[in-house]
Design a protein around this motif. Sequence first.
Motif, PDB file in Angstrom:
ATOM      1  N   GLU A  91      10.614   8.803  35.552  1.00 55.16           N
ATOM      2  CA  GLU A  91      11.346  10.050  35.317  1.00 55.16           C
ATOM      3  C   GLU A  91      11.838  10.659  36.629  1.00 55.16           C
ATOM      4  O   GLU A  91      12.820  11.397  36.646  1.00 55.16           O
ATOM      5  CB  GLU A  91      10.469  11.060  34.581  1.00 55.16           C
ATOM      6  N   LEU A  92      11.153  10.364  37.724  1.00 57.80           N
ATOM      7  CA  LEU A  92      11.595  10.850  39.031  1.00 57.80           C
ATOM      8  C   LEU A  92      12.870  10.138  39.476  1.00 57.80           C
ATOM      9  O   LEU A  92      13.643  10.683  40.251  1.00 57.80           O
ATOM     10  CB  LEU A  92      10.497  10.649  40.074  1.00 57.80           C
ATOM     11  N   VAL A  93      13.071   8.927  38.972  1.00 57.75           N
ATOM     12  CA  VAL A  93      14.263   8.148  39.319  1.00 57.75           C
ATOM     13  C   VAL A  93      15.408   8.452  38.359  1.00 57.75           C
ATOM     14  O   VAL A  93      16.551   8.598  38.783  1.00 57.75           O
ATOM     15  CB  VAL A  93      13.930   6.635  39.312  1.00 57.75           C
ATOM     16  N   THR A  94      15.122   8.554  37.065  1.00 54.80           N
ATOM     17  CA  THR A  94      16.187   8.800  36.082  1.00 54.80           C
ATOM     18  C   THR A  94      16.681  10.234  36.117  1.00 54.80           C
ATOM     19  O   THR A  94      17.843  10.497  35.866  1.00 54.80           O
ATOM     20  CB  THR A  94      15.712   8.453  34.660  1.00 54.80           C
ATOM     21  N   GLY A  95      15.794  11.195  36.410  1.00 52.77           N
ATOM     22  CA  GLY A  95      16.202  12.584  36.567  1.00 52.77           C
ATOM     23  C   GLY A  95      16.210  13.373  35.274  1.00 52.77           C
ATOM     24  O   GLY A  95      15.926  12.861  34.196  1.00 52.77           O
ATOM     25  N   ASN A  96      16.556  14.661  35.405  1.00 54.81           N
ATOM     26  CA  ASN A  96      16.580  15.586  34.280  1.00 54.81           C
ATOM     27  C   ASN A  96      17.547  16.719  34.634  1.00 54.81           C
ATOM     28  O   ASN A  96      17.631  17.123  35.791  1.00 54.81           O
ATOM     29  CB  ASN A  96      15.173  16.140  34.043  1.00 54.81           C
ATOM     30  N   TYR A 104      24.252  18.255  36.290  1.00 57.95           N
ATOM     31  CA  TYR A 104      24.042  16.810  36.303  1.00 57.95           C
ATOM     32  C   TYR A 104      22.539  16.560  36.186  1.00 57.95           C
ATOM     33  O   TYR A 104      21.733  17.489  36.285  1.00 57.95           O
ATOM     34  CB  TYR A 104      24.560  16.217  37.618  1.00 57.95           C
ATOM     35  N   LYS A 105      22.186  15.319  35.966  1.00 60.28           N
ATOM     36  CA  LYS A 105      20.764  14.974  35.953  1.00 60.28           C
ATOM     37  C   LYS A 105      20.267  14.924  37.390  1.00 60.28           C
ATOM     38  O   LYS A 105      20.726  14.097  38.168  1.00 60.28           O
ATOM     39  CB  LYS A 105      20.544  13.613  35.282  1.00 60.28           C
TER      40      LYS A 105
END
Length: 163
Positions: A91-96, A104-105
């Motif tokens: 999740e730290l790589v894909t973002g939110n 943006y994410k």
Amino acid sequence: MGKLRQALRFQLGLTFIELVLAMAILSVIAAVTMPLAEIAVKRGKEVELRRALREIRGALDEYHADWSRAVRERRYIPSIDETGYPETLEELVTGNDWGGLYPYKRKYLRRIPSDPFDRWDQGWGMRAYKDDPDSTVYGGGDIYDVFSQSDGVALDGTSYNTW
């Protein structure tokens, strides 16, 4: 002139004793430098481990700070038991985007750094928010902290998995 050439021909090479002495000196120098080279390699890996831990832990803190901000600004509604830490390191790589907090994410890492002392592809050890600070067993849920799973000992005498 012929006698001078013959005299020079005999003195151009090394004697057997000179060769033995040269080899002895080189072996002593090699024996002294090899342990120093091993220490330099280990120190380099330790620096890399500290950097990787700092990078991941910093990303976890930024993730939590953004979650807290999104909750405070009412852009994100958390569940009752949600702590604000990611459930996976991915999740730290894909973002939110945190419900529009960012247009943006937001990504916190480009990639997950590897543990330089991880010989068996175990990956990072993880601790959940509810786990004890020195726990080596992941309780599941969110990821509050990471640690090396290596049981090696550092140059300063500490264990890598306590960093």
